[in-house]
Design an enzyme around this catalytic site. Structure first.
Site, PDB file in Angstrom:
ATOM      1  NE  ARG A 155      -6.422   0.251  11.383  1.00 29.31           N
ATOM      2  CZ  ARG A 155      -5.112  -0.877  10.831  1.00 29.31           C
ATOM      3  NH1 ARG A 155      -4.549   0.942  11.697  1.00 29.31           N
ATOM      4  NH2 ARG A 155      -4.532  -1.667  10.209  1.00 29.31           N
TER       5      ARG A 155
ATOM      6  CE1 TYR B 119      12.001  32.269   8.062  1.00 27.91           C
ATOM      7  CE2 TYR B 119      12.150  29.466   7.887  1.00 27.91           C
ATOM      8  CZ  TYR B 119      11.914  31.434   7.641  1.00 27.91           C
ATOM      9  OH  TYR B 119      12.014  31.668   6.135  1.00 27.91           O
TER      10      TYR B 119
ATOM     11  CE  LYS C 236      -0.608  -0.663   5.035  1.00 27.93           C
ATOM     12  NZ  LYS C 236      -1.547  -0.511   5.954  1.00 27.93           N
TER      13      LYS C 236
END
Length: 379
Positions: free
Chosen positions: A138, A260, A41
């Site tokens: 699930r 940053y 998959k």
């Protein structure tokens, strides 16, 4: 020989198909009397379905699992003779894709069972897999629903599963009590479907031993070189090596900052390599090493590998660029144009993932389109 495009690429992937095949062979051997399938998959976990599928088929795989019927249809063009299982199952409107491409639906619910049974009324007998939930909560019929189905005298004779399966929730932790609980619940199901082949073990489940193997195992991440068992030495070969080009090397004085938010603060005069890789390429911002809520105990960010040693990532990963501290390497050894390994042969992908509070699966399946890929080896 590498292509000129590979040698000039800003960032690149080397995908070792020999390691892929060898990893499957290892999992097949560890599966004992069971045969090992392969899970393909998500574009074969990000490495490329068109290369992975023929390699694994040539290595001996005959059973493949993908997520969706669309993935299955694509896979069928690559391996015409294999059995292909569809984890998401069948829904109204996609039935013909199953029949046209000889794909086996996995029945995950009563609703999907009804869709499949309706399709059988038009197409006649057709293989399917019955998925039973044994604790993951699930997908899957409950154990009670599955047993009732097995003993239902009204069940049509045309409904004949070729496999019953469940999925382990905690197989990466061999000591977790959920493993034994799910095994016991699954045995209730296999007893009800006596004579039907069974499958329980994912990659981690293969390492749990023969009690979990049944007839078919379903290794996924281990085939691609990832860790299947937490806290244990990973015996699998790395399949994917990611590298990126150093664009610039600069000196930052002690007390200076970089990136940053001035997120890197240097306590010594330092040399910093600016590398052409960022979160747009799937090198996650979270591997920077700060502000990651999922991290449990990793104090710093990821490492790269350059000229024989690990070098730490510093500051924040940005969209296209990342910084690595190369101060401890000989000054003239690091040059713009050099490539730094992000993960692969010398830096485990799962170590990088842990630095970002995630797992190797996510890094593999996040690999961006800007990598230039080269495939080496084969089955």
């Amino acid at each position: 020989m590498h292509s000129p495009e590979f040698l000039a690429a800003s960032n690149r992937l080397t995908i070792d198909l020999t390691a892929l095949a060898d990893n499957w062979r290892t999992m097949n051997e560890l599966s004992g009397k069971a045969r090992a399938a392969a899970v393909l998959k998500a574009d074969a976990y990000g490495i490329g379905l068109a290369h992975a599928a023929p390699t694994l088929y040539a290595a001996g795989v005959r059973d493949f699992f993908v997520a969706s019927v669309e993935e299955g249809a694509e896979l069928r063009t690559l391996i015409p003779e294999a059995r292909i299982y569809i984890l998401a199952g069948m829904w109204p409107g996609n039935e013909e894709l199953f029949f046209a491409n000889d794909l086996v639906p996995i029945i995950n619910s009563e609703e999907q069972l009804a869709v499949f049974m309706a399709a059988l009324s038009e197409h006649g007998e057709y293989p399917c897999v019955l998925h039973v939930d044994t604790g993951m909560n699930r997908l899957g019929l409950s154990v009670e629903e599955a047993i009732a189905l097995a003993h239902d005298p009204a069940r049509p004779a045309s409904f004949s599963p070729v496999l019953v399966m469940s999925h382990l929730a905690c197989a990466d932790d061999p000591k977790h009590p959920m493993n034994l609980y799910q095994l016991q619940r699954f045995r209730e199901v296999t007893a009800a479907f006596d004579g039907v082949p069974a499958s329980l073990a994912n990659s981690g489940g293969v390492f749990l031993g023969e009690d979990y193997h049944f007839d078919l195992t379903r290794p996924g991440i281990a085939v691609y070189g990832g860790e299947a068992v937490s806290g244990a030495v990973n015996p699998m070969k790395p399949v994917v090596t990611a590298e990126a080009r150093i664009i610039q090397v600069r000196t930052v004085p002690s007390g200076g900052t970089a990136s940053y938010g001035a997120s890197a603060l240097f306590t010594r005069d330092s040399r910093i390599a600016t590398v052409a890789i960022g979160y747009a390429d799937g090198y996650h911002r979270s591997v920077s090493g700060g502000g990651v809520t999922l991290r449990q105990s990793t104090p710093s960010g990821a490492f790269g590998f350059l000229h024989g040693r690990k070098v730490p990532h510093v500051g924040r990963v940005t969209m296209d660029l990342s910084l690595f501290d190369v101060t401890d390497l000989p000054e003239k050894s690091v040059r713009p144009g050099d490539y730094i390994e992000l993960f692969g042969r010398n830096v485990a992908i799962d170590d990088v993932a842990r630095a970002g509070g995630t797992i190797g699966y996510e890094l593999l399946t996040s690999l961006g389109r800007r990598y230039h890929r080269t495939y080496v080896g084969g089955a």
